[in-house]
Enzyme design. Structure first.
Site, PDB file in Angstrom:
ATOM      1  N   LEU A 153       4.385  15.124   1.446  1.00  0.00           N
ATOM      2  CA  LEU A 153       5.315  14.386   0.603  1.00  0.00           C
ATOM      3  C   LEU A 153       6.387  15.314   0.067  1.00  0.00           C
ATOM      4  CD1 LEU A 153       5.664  11.571  -0.640  1.00  0.00           C
ATOM      5  CD2 LEU A 153       4.085  12.238  -2.453  1.00  0.00           C
ATOM      6  N   SER A 211      -1.947   1.672  -2.965  1.00  0.00           N
ATOM      7  CA  SER A 211      -3.308   1.414  -2.461  1.00  0.00           C
ATOM      8  C   SER A 211      -3.468  -0.074  -2.195  1.00  0.00           C
ATOM      9  CB  SER A 211      -4.380   1.806  -3.489  1.00  0.00           C
ATOM     10  OG  SER A 211      -5.669   1.500  -2.979  1.00  0.00           O
ATOM     11  N   TYR A 268     -12.900   1.572  -1.828  1.00  0.00           N
ATOM     12  CA  TYR A 268     -11.915   1.511  -2.909  1.00  0.00           C
ATOM     13  C   TYR A 268     -12.455   2.236  -4.144  1.00  0.00           C
ATOM     14  CZ  TYR A 268      -8.598  -0.676  -6.196  1.00  0.00           C
ATOM     15  OH  TYR A 268      -7.633  -0.918  -7.140  1.00  0.00           O
TER      16      TYR A 268
END
Ligand code: UDP
Length: 309
Positions: A61, A75, A145
């Site tokens: 990034l 997400s 998750y």
């Protein structure tokens, strides 16, 4: 401030970006669009304070220029989405958090992780206070998750302790409002779409499980207060008004004036039986509490779904 928002085209990321721009911050938005949609940010693309790039934050990034805050909201967030994208869900919580933290460290920016009430799993205490460690099945279908977010919190605290970074750990409880995808599979969009089409409203299990629903504008206000606070530890943001799913189905049926029948379907694996935030910390330290009650929030959300249908 100049603020990076990952997941900027998603449900929460789009509301958050709009809120920050309205307060004269510059926003750099990133989203890989696997569950987000450019539709959510169409109006923002015309704003000179908003830059948007389609990018997957699990990759290296780089953002040129100054950044004052990095808000990691990317997400998949609905149970059917993380069943469909289990590996991207794990990667964005783990690798994506690592990349976003590294960028924040480099820029000397505040880092915020959008964590979740799912870190409490199927909780054995109700309501859930930030000090509760949770009851999560690491290998169940929701584990991708829950564990990704738990890892993200651990990583965030490690950067805080080791690199002395300013961090914010936001534990978001069930939130609803405009910009949720009609087909995202969560209870509110499902019930609303079904009610508005006069199709059966699908309650999973016997509907006695509970959730506590926060309207999106309240959540965003809480996020902004947390960002500006000096609190480097988890804070629950959610609405403590707890209802059963059967009550929610009935409320949506009534408000929409729907002819739908309520039908019962099997309860998904590891579905939490109760969930309610203890918001003592947010109330005392952030002077925050939710303002929009369930009836008003549902009405506003129903108007959005009606316009989309
Ligand atoms: N649920 C339901 N019918 C639906 C979708 C969800 O009864 O069509 C239930 C689900 O089993 C859970 C609750 O609604 O008990 C909230 O689910 P949601 O997917 O909105 O979010 P969760 O809180 O489980 O992450």
């Amino acid at each position: 401030m100049r603020i990076l928002v990952t997941g900027a085209a998603g449900f929460l990321g789009s509301h958050l970006s709009r809120y920050l721009l309205a307060r004269n911050h510059a926003v750099v938005g990133i989203d890989n669009l696997i569950t987000g949609s450019v539709d959510n940010i169409k109006d923002l693309l015309k704003d000179p304070g908003f830059e948007f790039t389609k990018y997957d934050v699990t990759n290296y990034l780089h953002v040129p220029g100054r950044l004052d805050a990095v808000l990691h909201f990317a997400s998949p967030a609905s149970p059917i989405d993380y069943l469909k994208f289990p590996i991207p869900t794990l990667k964005v919580g783990a690798l994506g958090t690592h990349k976003a933290l590294g960028l924040a460290k480099d820029k000397k920016a505040i880092f915020m992780i959008a964590s979740t009430s799912e870190v409490y799993g199927d909780p054995l205490i109700n309501p859930q206070h930030e000090s509760y460690w949770g009851n999560v099945n690491p290998i169940g279908p929701r584990g991708v998750y829950d564990e990704a977010k738990r890892f993200a919190e651990a990583m965030t605290m490690a950067y805080h302790r080791y690199h002395k970074m300013q961090v914010r750990l936001l534990r978001i409880f069930n939130t609803y409002g405009p910009n949720m995808r009609l087909e995202d599979g969560r209870a509110v969009p499902n019930f609303m779409t079904q009610a508005l089409k006069n199709k059966p409203i699908t309650v999973y299990g016997d509907g006695s499980q509970t959730r506590s629903l926060c309207y999106v504008s309240d959540l965003i206000d809480g996020i902004y207060r947390l960002l500006k606070s000096g609190i480097n530890e988890p804070v629950n943001i959610g609405n403590p008004q707890e209802i059963t799913l059967l009550e929610l189905a009935r409320a949506i049926k009534m408000i929409t004036g729907s002819r739908s029948k309520i039908v019962f379907r099997p309860l998904p694996e590891d579905d939490p039986k109760v969930r309610r935030p203890d918001i003592t910390l947010a109330k005392s330290k952030l002077k925050w509490s939710p303002k929009v009650d369930l009836e008003n929030g549902l009405k506003k959300t129903i108007s959005y779904f009606r316009s989309k249908l």
